[in-house]
Design an enzyme around this catalytic site. Sequence first.
Site, PDB file in Angstrom:
ATOM      1  N   GLY A 149       0.777  -1.237   0.000  1.00 27.12           N
ATOM      2  CA  GLY A 149       0.000   0.000   0.000  1.00 27.12           C
ATOM      3  C   GLY A 149       0.805   1.283   0.000  1.00 27.12           C
ATOM      4  O   GLY A 149       0.272   2.350   0.288  1.00 27.12           O
ATOM      5  N   SER A 150       2.102   1.210  -0.358  1.00 26.36           N
ATOM      6  CA  SER A 150       2.892   2.444  -0.273  1.00 26.36           C
ATOM      7  C   SER A 150       2.484   3.459  -1.350  1.00 26.36           C
ATOM      8  O   SER A 150       2.511   4.667  -1.106  1.00 26.36           O
ATOM      9  CB  SER A 150       4.392   2.146  -0.343  1.00 26.36           C
ATOM     10  OG  SER A 150       4.760   1.664  -1.605  1.00 26.36           O
TER      11      SER A 150
ATOM     12  N   ARG B 172      -5.032  -8.052  -8.940  1.00 22.48           N
ATOM     13  CA  ARG B 172      -6.057  -8.831  -9.618  1.00 22.48           C
ATOM     14  C   ARG B 172      -6.323  -8.252 -11.001  1.00 22.48           C
ATOM     15  O   ARG B 172      -6.468  -7.043 -11.158  1.00 22.48           O
ATOM     16  CB  ARG B 172      -7.329  -8.778  -8.777  1.00 22.48           C
ATOM     17  CG  ARG B 172      -8.340  -9.748  -9.253  1.00 22.48           C
ATOM     18  CD  ARG B 172      -9.484  -9.896  -8.310  1.00 22.48           C
ATOM     19  NE  ARG B 172     -10.499 -10.700  -8.959  1.00 22.48           N
ATOM     20  CZ  ARG B 172     -10.526 -12.015  -8.916  1.00 22.48           C
ATOM     21  NH1 ARG B 172      -9.629 -12.671  -8.213  1.00 22.48           N
ATOM     22  NH2 ARG B 172     -11.469 -12.681  -9.560  1.00 22.48           N
ATOM     23  N   ILE B 173      -6.392  -9.150 -11.981  1.00 19.47           N
ATOM     24  CA  ILE B 173      -6.681  -8.693 -13.349  1.00 19.47           C
ATOM     25  C   ILE B 173      -8.184  -8.445 -13.475  1.00 19.47           C
ATOM     26  O   ILE B 173      -8.993  -9.261 -13.045  1.00 19.47           O
ATOM     27  CB  ILE B 173      -6.190  -9.735 -14.371  1.00 19.47           C
ATOM     28  CG1 ILE B 173      -4.669  -9.786 -14.332  1.00 19.47           C
ATOM     29  CG2 ILE B 173      -6.699  -9.406 -15.770  1.00 19.47           C
ATOM     30  CD1 ILE B 173      -4.055 -10.855 -15.194  1.00 19.47           C
ATOM     31  N   LEU B 174      -8.519  -7.305 -14.044  1.00 22.96           N
ATOM     32  CA  LEU B 174      -9.928  -6.953 -14.217  1.00 22.96           C
ATOM     33  C   LEU B 174     -10.376  -7.385 -15.616  1.00 22.96           C
ATOM     34  O   LEU B 174      -9.629  -7.256 -16.588  1.00 22.96           O
ATOM     35  CB  LEU B 174     -10.100  -5.448 -14.029  1.00 22.96           C
ATOM     36  CG  LEU B 174      -9.730  -4.960 -12.614  1.00 22.96           C
ATOM     37  CD1 LEU B 174      -9.503  -3.456 -12.591  1.00 22.96           C
ATOM     38  CD2 LEU B 174     -10.809  -5.362 -11.609  1.00 22.96           C
TER      39      LEU B 174
ATOM     40  N   ASN C  33      -3.219   2.944 -13.576  1.00 22.91           N
ATOM     41  CA  ASN C  33      -2.398   1.950 -12.882  1.00 22.91           C
ATOM     42  C   ASN C  33      -0.949   2.417 -12.885  1.00 22.91           C
ATOM     43  O   ASN C  33      -0.527   3.133 -13.792  1.00 22.91           O
ATOM     44  CB  ASN C  33      -2.489   0.599 -13.605  1.00 22.91           C
ATOM     45  CG  ASN C  33      -1.672  -0.483 -12.905  1.00 22.91           C
ATOM     46  OD1 ASN C  33      -1.696  -0.591 -11.679  1.00 22.91           O
ATOM     47  ND2 ASN C  33      -0.936  -1.274 -13.671  1.00 22.91           N
TER      48      ASN C  33
ATOM     49  N   HIS D 152       2.866   0.832 -12.972  1.00 21.09           N
ATOM     50  CA  HIS D 152       3.568  -0.421 -13.265  1.00 21.09           C
ATOM     51  C   HIS D 152       5.070  -0.180 -13.090  1.00 21.09           C
ATOM     52  O   HIS D 152       5.593   0.820 -13.584  1.00 21.09           O
ATOM     53  CB  HIS D 152       3.262  -0.862 -14.693  1.00 21.09           C
ATOM     54  CG  HIS D 152       3.894  -2.167 -15.041  1.00 21.09           C
ATOM     55  ND1 HIS D 152       3.433  -3.361 -14.534  1.00 21.09           N
ATOM     56  CD2 HIS D 152       4.963  -2.466 -15.807  1.00 21.09           C
ATOM     57  CE1 HIS D 152       4.195  -4.341 -14.982  1.00 21.09           C
ATOM     58  NE2 HIS D 152       5.133  -3.823 -15.760  1.00 21.09           N
TER      59      HIS D 152
ATOM     60  N   ASP E 281      -6.153  -5.460 -21.962  1.00 20.69           N
ATOM     61  CA  ASP E 281      -4.886  -6.179 -22.109  1.00 20.69           C
ATOM     62  C   ASP E 281      -3.904  -5.729 -21.024  1.00 20.69           C
ATOM     63  O   ASP E 281      -3.771  -4.530 -20.760  1.00 20.69           O
ATOM     64  CB  ASP E 281      -4.302  -5.929 -23.495  1.00 20.69           C
ATOM     65  CG  ASP E 281      -5.250  -6.413 -24.580  1.00 20.69           C
ATOM     66  OD1 ASP E 281      -5.775  -7.537 -24.444  1.00 20.69           O
ATOM     67  OD2 ASP E 281      -5.499  -5.660 -25.538  1.00 20.69           O
TER      68      ASP E 281
ATOM     69  N   ASP F 218      -1.252  -4.324 -18.785  1.00 24.00           N
ATOM     70  CA  ASP F 218      -0.209  -3.285 -18.837  1.00 24.00           C
ATOM     71  C   ASP F 218      -0.016  -2.709 -20.243  1.00 24.00           C
ATOM     72  O   ASP F 218       1.110  -2.426 -20.667  1.00 24.00           O
ATOM     73  CB  ASP F 218       1.124  -3.848 -18.304  1.00 24.00           C
ATOM     74  CG  ASP F 218       0.996  -4.375 -16.883  1.00 24.00           C
ATOM     75  OD1 ASP F 218       0.216  -3.790 -16.114  1.00 24.00           O
ATOM     76  OD2 ASP F 218       1.664  -5.370 -16.559  1.00 24.00           O
TER      77      ASP F 218
HETATM   78  C1  GRF Z   1       4.474  -1.290  -7.032  1.00 25.81           C
HETATM   79  O1  GRF Z   1       5.769  -1.564  -7.455  1.00 25.81           O
HETATM   80  C2  GRF Z   1       3.566  -1.041  -8.207  1.00 25.81           C
HETATM   81  O2  GRF Z   1       4.212  -0.442  -9.283  1.00 25.81           O
HETATM   82  C3  GRF Z   1       3.142  -2.426  -8.605  1.00 25.81           C
HETATM   83  O3  GRF Z   1       2.993  -3.120  -7.398  1.00 25.81           O
HETATM   84  C4  GRF Z   1       3.825  -2.516  -6.401  1.00 25.81           C
HETATM   85  C5  GRF Z   1       2.919  -2.157  -5.272  1.00 25.81           C
HETATM   86  O4  GRF Z   1       3.606  -1.613  -4.165  1.00 25.81           O
HETATM   87  N1  GRF Z   1       1.965  -2.404  -9.430  1.00 25.81           N
HETATM   88  P1  GRF Z   1       2.805  -0.875  -3.021  1.00 25.81           P
HETATM   89  O5  GRF Z   1       1.729  -1.853  -2.540  1.00 25.81           O
HETATM   90  O6  GRF Z   1       2.188   0.353  -3.592  1.00 25.81           O
HETATM   91  O7  GRF Z   1       3.796  -0.580  -1.960  1.00 25.81           O
END
Ligand code: GRF
Length: 194
Positions: free
Chosen positions: A14-15, A93-95, A109, A111, A145, A147
């Site tokens: 959750g950072s 989770r993939i939507l 999102n 990534h 699709d 990412d």
């Molecule tokens: C992050 O690296 C984000 O890019 C990826 O999953 C990780 C989640 O980290 N999709 P956090 O839960 O936000 O700390």
Amino acid sequence: MADKRVAILFSGRGSNMIALLRAMESPDFGGKPVLLLSDRPQAEGLEITKDLGLTPHILDSTRYRYRSYFDRRLNSILMRHNIDIICLAGFMRILGAKFTNDWDGRILNIHPSFLPNHRGLNTHKRAILAGDSYAGATVHLVNKDLDSGKILDQVRVYIQSNDTADSLSKRVLHEEHRLYPLVLHDFLKGKFGG
Ligand code: GRF
């Protein structure tokens, strides 16, 4: 203009969610967090939200036999909260296609790679193994699709010769926490068009 109503979905630490929450504390950001939702009851991020005095919603994905059932339930929660924008922040989770079509242009999102390089999981390790000179982070719109939606913005993080997946992921994460709030802010202000 009224603040957009933002939902943040997460599965783990959750950072990035915290980075977005902090950013939305500033006046005139353009959005306010009205729903925090985890698909995993044991997500670390749940504790953090409680420490902040927020009540997250848990939608345990293991209770849904089919993806479409989960997506439908998620959709009804989002509708009930009048959500305008969904931010995926480590949501694993993939939507499904119906969900992403229904919310087309309204799901962001983050990534941990310089897309289109290394879609999917284990991005840092794959970037190192591929001999890439840089990794990075990307904020993109979500489509059916993985990412692959429109890239809104991204940053490079150069790979050092002694980097491990762990050391690289720490530097990338640091950049993620800067990038995501900036992109969300610009998105809310309409910078990326309609
Ligand atoms: C992050 O690296 C984000 O890019 C990826 O999953 C990780 C989640 O980290 N999709 P956090 O839960 O936000 O700390």
